[in-house]
Structure formats: structure tokens, C-alpha cells
Design a protein around this motif. Structure first.
Motif, PDB file in Angstrom:
ATOM      1  N   ARG A 159       0.817  -1.204   0.000  1.00 13.99           N
ATOM      2  CA  ARG A 159       0.000   0.000   0.000  1.00 13.99           C
ATOM      3  C   ARG A 159       0.856   1.261   0.000  1.00 13.99           C
ATOM      4  NH1 ARG A 159      -2.989  -1.801   3.555  1.00 13.99           N
ATOM      5  NH2 ARG A 159      -2.030  -0.925   5.435  1.00 13.99           N
ATOM      6  N   VAL A 160       1.858   1.298   0.867  1.00  9.97           N
ATOM      7  CA  VAL A 160       2.718   2.480   0.958  1.00  9.97           C
ATOM      8  C   VAL A 160       3.540   2.655  -0.308  1.00  9.97           C
ATOM      9  CG1 VAL A 160       4.690   3.478   2.178  1.00  9.97           C
ATOM     10  CG2 VAL A 160       2.790   2.504   3.470  1.00  9.97           C
ATOM     11  N   ALA A 161       4.028   1.566  -0.886  1.00 14.83           N
ATOM     12  CA  ALA A 161       4.826   1.656  -2.113  1.00 14.83           C
ATOM     13  C   ALA A 161       4.022   2.287  -3.248  1.00 14.83           C
ATOM     14  CB  ALA A 161       5.332   0.278  -2.516  1.00 14.83           C
ATOM     15  N   ALA A 162       2.765   1.883  -3.376  1.00 10.66           N
ATOM     16  CA  ALA A 162       1.921   2.440  -4.441  1.00 10.66           C
ATOM     17  C   ALA A 162       1.660   3.927  -4.213  1.00 10.66           C
ATOM     18  CB  ALA A 162       0.604   1.672  -4.497  1.00 10.66           C
ATOM     19  N   GLU A 163       1.361   4.288  -2.971  1.00  6.24           N
ATOM     20  CA  GLU A 163       1.108   5.694  -2.669  1.00  6.24           C
ATOM     21  C   GLU A 163       2.382   6.526  -2.805  1.00  6.24           C
ATOM     22  OE1 GLU A 163      -0.742   5.747   1.151  1.00  6.24           O
ATOM     23  OE2 GLU A 163      -2.536   4.695   0.441  1.00  6.24           O
ATOM     24  N   ASP A 164       3.517   5.933  -2.447  1.00  9.04           N
ATOM     25  CA  ASP A 164       4.802   6.624  -2.585  1.00  9.04           C
ATOM     26  C   ASP A 164       5.099   6.952  -4.047  1.00  9.04           C
ATOM     27  OD1 ASP A 164       5.884   7.059  -0.070  1.00  9.04           O
ATOM     28  OD2 ASP A 164       7.739   6.018  -0.535  1.00  9.04           O
ATOM     29  N   ALA A 165       4.865   5.986  -4.914  1.00 10.67           N
ATOM     30  CA  ALA A 165       5.145   6.196  -6.339  1.00 10.67           C
ATOM     31  C   ALA A 165       4.287   7.322  -6.898  1.00 10.67           C
ATOM     32  CB  ALA A 165       4.911   4.901  -7.111  1.00 10.67           C
ATOM     33  N   ALA A 166       3.018   7.345  -6.528  1.00  9.48           N
ATOM     34  CA  ALA A 166       2.118   8.391  -7.017  1.00  9.48           C
ATOM     35  C   ALA A 166       2.526   9.758  -6.481  1.00  9.48           C
ATOM     36  CB  ALA A 166       0.688   8.066  -6.608  1.00  9.48           C
ATOM     37  N   LEU A 167       2.894   9.804  -5.207  1.00 12.21           N
ATOM     38  CA  LEU A 167       3.285  11.075  -4.604  1.00 12.21           C
ATOM     39  C   LEU A 167       4.614  11.572  -5.171  1.00 12.21           C
ATOM     40  CD1 LEU A 167       2.484  13.209  -2.569  1.00 12.21           C
ATOM     41  CD2 LEU A 167       3.559  11.840  -0.772  1.00 12.21           C
ATOM     42  N   ALA A 168       5.542  10.667  -5.422  1.00  8.27           N
ATOM     43  CA  ALA A 168       6.820  11.057  -6.018  1.00  8.27           C
ATOM     44  C   ALA A 168       6.608  11.646  -7.413  1.00  8.27           C
ATOM     45  CB  ALA A 168       7.756   9.859  -6.085  1.00  8.27           C
ATOM     46  N   ALA A 169       5.710  11.045  -8.175  1.00  8.80           N
ATOM     47  CA  ALA A 169       5.411  11.572  -9.508  1.00  8.80           C
ATOM     48  C   ALA A 169       4.781  12.962  -9.419  1.00  8.80           C
ATOM     49  CB  ALA A 169       4.482  10.605 -10.242  1.00  8.80           C
ATOM     50  N   GLN A 170       3.901  13.147  -8.448  1.00 13.42           N
ATOM     51  CA  GLN A 170       3.283  14.459  -8.243  1.00 13.42           C
ATOM     52  C   GLN A 170       4.327  15.501  -7.878  1.00 13.42           C
ATOM     53  OE1 GLN A 170       0.070  14.521  -5.307  1.00 13.42           O
ATOM     54  NE2 GLN A 170       0.669  16.596  -4.717  1.00 13.42           N
ATOM     55  N   HIS A 171       5.260  15.135  -7.006  1.00 17.03           N
ATOM     56  CA  HIS A 171       6.312  16.068  -6.602  1.00 17.03           C
ATOM     57  C   HIS A 171       7.216  16.441  -7.769  1.00 17.03           C
ATOM     58  CE1 HIS A 171       6.201  15.326  -1.970  1.00 17.03           C
ATOM     59  NE2 HIS A 171       5.065  15.750  -2.458  1.00 17.03           N
ATOM     60  N   GLN A 172       7.519  15.462  -8.618  1.00 13.35           N
ATOM     61  CA  GLN A 172       8.337  15.754  -9.790  1.00 13.35           C
ATOM     62  C   GLN A 172       7.615  16.717 -10.724  1.00 13.35           C
ATOM     63  OE1 GLN A 172      11.695  14.647 -10.455  1.00 13.35           O
ATOM     64  NE2 GLN A 172      11.338  16.429 -11.758  1.00 13.35           N
ATOM     65  N   ALA A 173       6.326  16.511 -10.892  1.00 12.31           N
ATOM     66  CA  ALA A 173       5.532  17.400 -11.756  1.00 12.31           C
ATOM     67  C   ALA A 173       5.513  18.825 -11.190  1.00 12.31           C
ATOM     68  CB  ALA A 173       4.109  16.863 -11.901  1.00 12.31           C
ATOM     69  N   GLU A 174       5.387  18.945  -9.882  1.00 10.02           N
ATOM     70  CA  GLU A 174       5.414  20.263  -9.242  1.00 10.02           C
ATOM     71  C   GLU A 174       6.777  20.932  -9.424  1.00 10.02           C
ATOM     72  OE1 GLU A 174       4.385  19.477  -5.215  1.00 10.02           O
ATOM     73  OE2 GLU A 174       2.256  19.087  -5.648  1.00 10.02           O
ATOM     74  N   ALA A 175       7.833  20.154  -9.331  1.00 12.48           N
ATOM     75  CA  ALA A 175       9.176  20.706  -9.520  1.00 12.48           C
ATOM     76  C   ALA A 175       9.375  21.151 -10.962  1.00 12.48           C
ATOM     77  CB  ALA A 175      10.223  19.663  -9.138  1.00 12.48           C
ATOM     78  N   ASP A 176       8.890  20.346 -11.897  1.00 13.89           N
ATOM     79  CA  ASP A 176       9.011  20.707 -13.324  1.00 13.89           C
ATOM     80  C   ASP A 176       8.236  21.981 -13.631  1.00 13.89           C
ATOM     81  OD1 ASP A 176      10.542  18.439 -13.671  1.00 13.89           O
ATOM     82  OD2 ASP A 176       8.915  17.227 -14.518  1.00 13.89           O
ATOM     83  N   LYS A 177       7.070  22.098 -13.034  1.00 19.22           N
ATOM     84  CA  LYS A 177       6.241  23.298 -13.257  1.00 19.22           C
ATOM     85  C   LYS A 177       6.935  24.536 -12.685  1.00 19.22           C
ATOM     86  CE  LYS A 177       1.586  25.112 -12.397  1.00 19.22           C
ATOM     87  NZ  LYS A 177       0.247  24.816 -11.794  1.00 19.22           N
ATOM     88  N   ALA A 178       7.514  24.381 -11.501  1.00 17.48           N
ATOM     89  CA  ALA A 178       8.215  25.510 -10.875  1.00 17.48           C
ATOM     90  C   ALA A 178       9.428  25.929 -11.701  1.00 17.48           C
ATOM     91  CB  ALA A 178       8.643  25.131  -9.458  1.00 17.48           C
ATOM     92  N   ALA A 179      10.134  24.935 -12.243  1.00 19.83           N
ATOM     93  CA  ALA A 179      11.320  25.219 -13.057  1.00 19.83           C
ATOM     94  C   ALA A 179      10.929  25.945 -14.345  1.00 19.83           C
ATOM     95  CB  ALA A 179      12.061  23.936 -13.372  1.00 19.83           C
ATOM     96  N   ALA A 180       9.811  25.526 -14.929  1.00 17.79           N
ATOM     97  CA  ALA A 180       9.353  26.142 -16.168  1.00 17.79           C
ATOM     98  C   ALA A 180       8.916  27.582 -15.968  1.00 17.79           C
ATOM     99  CB  ALA A 180       8.224  25.307 -16.773  1.00 17.79           C
ATOM    100  N   ALA A 181       8.388  27.862 -14.767  1.00 12.76           N
ATOM    101  CA  ALA A 181       7.899  29.207 -14.481  1.00 12.76           C
ATOM    102  C   ALA A 181       9.005  30.170 -14.066  1.00 12.76           C
ATOM    103  CB  ALA A 181       6.843  29.138 -13.378  1.00 12.76           C
ATOM    104  N   SER A 182      10.183  29.646 -13.741  1.00 18.03           N
ATOM    105  CA  SER A 182      11.255  30.501 -13.243  1.00 18.03           C
ATOM    106  C   SER A 182      12.057  31.115 -14.380  1.00 18.03           C
ATOM    107  CB  SER A 182      12.189  29.677 -12.347  1.00 18.03           C
ATOM    108  OG  SER A 182      12.802  28.646 -13.070  1.00 18.03           O
TER     109      SER A 182
END
Length: 219
Positions: A196-219
Motif C-alpha cells: 500500500r505504501v509503495a503504491a502511494e509513494d510512487a504516485a506522490l513522487a510523480a506528483q512532486h516531480q511534476a510540481e518541480a518541473d512546473k516551478a522550473a518552467a515558471a522561473s
């Protein structure tokens, strides 16, 4: 239940905090996730540095008790939720072996695999906290050959710690995938809490990467 007050758990996906999240699930411990996005450096900002000046996770806050450092957190939670049956009591003959395995992880195993990663081979075993890497791995393998868990038939908090640690270090080639170790990893990662934690971790890690990519694009 040892306490009805939730644990505040400072956490980031796919870090050493992941094992603590599994442990909280295994213990049935009520907790509130305070998620940090490492990809955008939230762990290096003043609010979290006030919790842990090293900027590391995991960390837990229970009432006025703040605990950092992975091994300390495992010990604290295991004792706090002793009714879950994953911690030998202070007068239990298994207590010594239990403490040994948890201490061994931080004091010997982590330094050994870090040296392995850096391809550093000490010239003298006395210069290391773990002696010889090969001896340490052989000891782990031998222990896991004697039963399904580190304490034989008895699952403990130490197995949650080591199950996660061996899974990651074998995955990255820092520990050899020997039969007893491979079987132990499969046994531990096959548990519902790990899955259960592994699946949720993978989804959250992907979300964090997307947030980082968005922040980088906006800078």
C-alpha cells in the motif's frame, strides 16, 4: 491503544521515511502526514529546519515529544504501540537481539553500504564500525537462513526496518541478491502495508516531480 493522540509524521516519498510510514501502518498508529517535497527543497526551508536542523526525514512529533533519526523513531514507535506485539518487552529474552539488529542497521550496515557505493575498501577492518563488508553480509544472510524473520518465527519492528533497507540496497546493487536475502525481501515487501505504501509513494513522487518541473518552467 497506547495513545489516541495522532503522531505528526514529517515525510517525503521514496526516502528513509517510507519505512517509518510502513511501520505506522503495521502498528495501526494514528498519524497525520506532513509531506515535504524534496524536489523543490521544502526540507531546507526554515519551517522544517526548526524541526530537524539537518533537513532530514523522517521526524515525528507526539505531543511535546519530538523524535528524529530513523533508528530512534523505530524504537520509540515500537515501544509506544507495544500492544501491536512487534516489540519485545524490556524483560523479554528476545529484547537483546531485537535491540542489536536495530542498532546494527545504523551503526554498521549504513556505513558499510555507503563505503560499498563509493567503492572504498578499508585496508584494516579495525578502521570501520562494521569490520569487513563480506562478514557483515554473511552474518545477515546466515541469520535470515534460520527463520522467516530476524528473530526466527517472530516478526518485530526490526524486520520493518531491515525489510525496507535490504529491498533498496539490493535494488541498487549494494547488497548481493542471495537466496535467503531475496526470500526475506519478498516476504516483507509482500505484506499489505508495504504494498500500500509503495503504491502511494510512487504516485506522490510523480506528483512532486511534476510540481518541480512546473516551478522550473515558471522561473
Amino acid at each position: 491503544m497506547a495513545t489516541t493522540q495522532p503522531i505528526t509524521f514529517y515525510y517525503a516519498p521514496q526516502t528513509r521515511a517510507t519505512g517509518v510510514r510502513v511501520l505506522l501502518e503495521e502498528l495501526g498508529a494514528p498519524h497525520i502526514l506532513k509531506v515535504l517535497n524534496f524536489k523543490v527543497g521544502e526540507h531546507r526551508q526554515p519551517p522544517y529546519l526548526a524541526i530537524n536542523p539537518l533537513g532530514k526525514v523522517p521526524a515525528i512529533l507526539h505531543g511535546e515529544t519530538l523524535v528524529t533519526e530513523q533508528v530512534a523513531i523505530y524504537l520509540h514507535l515500537g515501544d509506544l504501540f507495544a500492544e501491536a506485539g512487534l516489540t519485545p518487552a524490556i524483560n523479554d529474552p528476545d529484547r537483546g537481539a531485537y535491540l542489536r539488529w536495530i542498532a546494527l542497521y545504523g551503526s554498521s550496515f549504513e556505513p558499510a553500504v555507503i563505503d560499498r557505493h563509493r567503492q572504498y575498501v578499508p585496508s584494516d577492518p579495525n578502521d570501520t564500525p562494521y569490520g569487513r563488508y563480506e562478514d557483515l553480509i554473511a552474518m545477515i544472510e546466515d541469520s535470515l537462513s534460520n527463520g522467516p524473520y530476524l528473530l526466527g518465527e517472530r516478526l518485530t519492528v526490526a524486520d520493518i526496518l531491515w525489510g525496507m533497507a535490504l529491498n533498496w540496497t539490493v535494488m541498487f546493487g549494494l547488497v548481493p541478491e542471495r537466496p535467503a536475502i531475496k526470500a526475506y525481501i519478498a516476504r516483507m515487501t509482500g505484506r499489505p502495508a508495504f504494498q500500500r505504501v509503495a503504491a502511494e509513494d510512487a504516485a506522490l513522487a510523480a506528483q512532486h516531480q511534476a510540481e518541480a518541473d512546473k516551478a522550473a518552467a515558471a522561473s
